[in-house]
Design an enzyme around this catalytic site. Structure first.
Site, short mmCIF file in Angstrom:
data_model
loop_
_atom_site.label_atom_id
_atom_site.label_comp_id
_atom_site.label_asym_id
_atom_site.label_seq_id
_atom_site.Cartn_x
_atom_site.Cartn_y
_atom_site.Cartn_z
N GLU A 178 59.12 19.51 -32.01
CA GLU A 178 60.32 19.63 -32.85
C GLU A 178 61.23 18.39 -32.73
O GLU A 178 62.41 18.44 -33.05
CB GLU A 178 61.09 20.90 -32.49
CG GLU A 178 60.27 22.16 -32.65
CD GLU A 178 60.41 22.82 -34.01
OE1 GLU A 178 61.51 22.78 -34.58
OE2 GLU A 178 59.42 23.40 -34.49
N HIS A 254 66.53 25.17 -29.86
CA HIS A 254 66.23 23.81 -29.42
C HIS A 254 67.11 23.48 -28.21
O HIS A 254 68.19 24.05 -28.04
CB HIS A 254 66.53 22.78 -30.51
CG HIS A 254 65.59 22.83 -31.68
ND1 HIS A 254 66.02 22.75 -32.98
CD2 HIS A 254 64.24 22.94 -31.74
CE1 HIS A 254 64.99 22.81 -33.79
NE2 HIS A 254 63.90 22.93 -33.07
N CYS A 374 72.41 18.06 -34.87
CA CYS A 374 71.21 18.36 -35.66
C CYS A 374 71.05 17.40 -36.83
O CYS A 374 69.94 17.14 -37.29
CB CYS A 374 71.28 19.79 -36.21
SG CYS A 374 70.70 21.06 -35.06
#
Length: 450
Positions: A178, A254, A374
């Site tokens: 990711e 995350h 992000c």
């Protein structure tokens, strides 16, 4: 290449795409699920993101722009058996599989922290900057991104003399990756060699590694190790730490939702890592710098995991300003959360490099499950490397004005689930990206039919 040349960190923020919507596709991401089916405002989302980029630029920081992907992904629908012209494909998908239609419309590439993992030239054996696009294989809508991401990175970082681009890892769950959302670089300053901390949620090979129970672990140890090998990171410069599976099950999908680092500062929740005391000792022992390493652990009794997830405190950015001071770039949700706001005030008053905070209104992206961190991919570059970057993807006053005009011309201010079946939205999106290709000099990145 001169490895003693000073480096500067450039943040490349994802430009929110014209199909930004709340489809609730990200299982494990609490904000995404909670806002499913809400009415989105793509224009406001893009303008909020651009305002943050411009503010960073105005503070004297180097700021880059990461273009959105072409959506809807009609080719993906055709590969899944929907036939006909574009309008017919959309109509059939809307009737037969609305969830698939939502997926191919997703503007999730805005989360640029997931786009790739980046290792600066100071850390690599060959002295080049290395990029590996994330395969994002845990979610269908995100698994559509890696090829376009690689093409975008190649259109931005064009010189083979300075940059090496790796294809994404194999798409099997074994190598779930990711990107930089699970990667932190710690160093005295961006010009020094760094310790690259890879944070994983589970292991595909070692069954004794305890993983989460409720939500999936999106990053595997095997993927992180593969990236370190691809990038030529020396063993002494790479550290692999497991994320706490209990907080993954509380919505920390995350690592950057529970920890953030910059230079010689690591800000993390006290429940961020498994066996936290031992993990912190490992980080301190492996740290390569000469300055003190400041590990700021936020106690649970001051900020709960729920408040951390709800406010995205740790999904704030930590940035070093031109005068050498450090700033926390936080969403307004942090200011509006009593416990988080109180903690930030205390942190700023204590003896550590973080001495100021700036809050931004990013409500459109926050409701879709992501905050300031992000939205950006960090890339440390020497001046020669920066000079080799496509100059049209670097923020300037002129670029900001052009992008504001572009958004005003092409973006809707309201998008609902029902609008996704409208073939006009596809035409609007493609027309917007046709023009953006020229603004950012991206060449033939987009492969949709015109």
């Amino acid at each position: 290449m001169n490895n003693n040349e000073p480096s500067v960190e450039v943040n490349f923020d994802g430009l929110v795409g014209p199909t930004h919507n709340y489809a609730g596709l990200s299982y494990g991401n609490v904000a995404s699920l909670n806002n499913a089916d809400a009415i989105s405002n793509p224009k406001q989302a893009a303008l909020q993101g651009l305002a943050k980029m411009k503010a960073m630029h105005d503070m004297g920081l180097k700021q880059g722009i990461f273009a959105p992907h072409a959506r809807p992904d009609i080719d993906a629908l055709r590969r899944l058996g929907f036939s006909g012209n574009d309008k017919q494909v959309l109509n059939k998908a809307a009737k037969e599989s609305p969830i698939l239609l939502r997926s191919v419309y997703s503007a999730s590439s805005m989360w640029t922290a997931n786009a790739a993992t980046v290792s600066p030239s100071k850390d690599t054996v060959d002295g080049k900057v290395h990029f590996t696009s994330a395969n994002l294989n845990n979610k269908f809508h995100r698994s559509l991104e890696p090829t376009t991401t690689t093409n975008l990175l190649k259109a931005m970082f064009t010189s083979n003399a300075f940059f090496t681009h790796h294809s994404h890892l194999p798409e099997q769950p074994f190598f779930g990756d990711e990107g930089a959302a699970n990667h932190t670089r710690l160093c005295d300053n961006h010009s020094d060699k760094g310790l690259e901390v890879f944070v994983y949620g589970a292991s595909s090979l070692n069954n004794s590694v305890k993983g989460p129970v409720k939500y999936p672990a999106r990053q595997t140890l095997e993927a992180s190790e593969a990236i370190a090998r691809l990038h030529g990171i020396k063993d002494s410069h790479a550290l692999f730490i497991q994320q706490n599976p209990d907080v993954i099950d509380q919505g920390v999908f995350h690592n950057d939702v529970i920890a953030v680092g910059n230079e010689n500062v690591l800000l993390c929740h006290e429940q961020a890592f498994i066996n936290q005391v031992q993990s912190i000792k490992q980080i301190k022992h492996a740290y390569l710098g000469e300055k003190p390493l400041h590990i700021i652990e936020v106690p649970t009794n001051e900020v709960s995991v729920q408040d951390a997830v709800g406010s995205y405190l740790f999904n704030s950015q930590l940035v070093t300003l031109p005068d050498g001071s450090m700033m926390l770039v936080a969403p307004e949700e942090c200011k509006n959360n009593t416990s988080v706001s109180r903690y930030i005030e205390r942190m700023l008053s204590e003896s550590n490099p973080v001495n100021t905070v700036k809050f931004f209104d990013l409500r459109q992206s926050m409701q879709n499950g992501g905050g300031p961190a992000c939205l950006r991919l960090r890339v440390a570059l020497t001046q020669d490397e920066l000079n080799a970057v496509n100059p049209q993807v670097i923020m300037s006053d002129e670029k900001f004005a052009a992008l504001i005009t572009w958004v005003d011309r092409h973006y809707r201010d309201r998008l609902s689930d029902a609008d996704l079946a409208d073939p006009q939205l596809l035409q609007e999106s493609h027309a917007a990206l046709d023009e953006l290709t020229k603004i950012l000099a991206l060449g033939s990145v987009y492969q949709f039919q015109r």
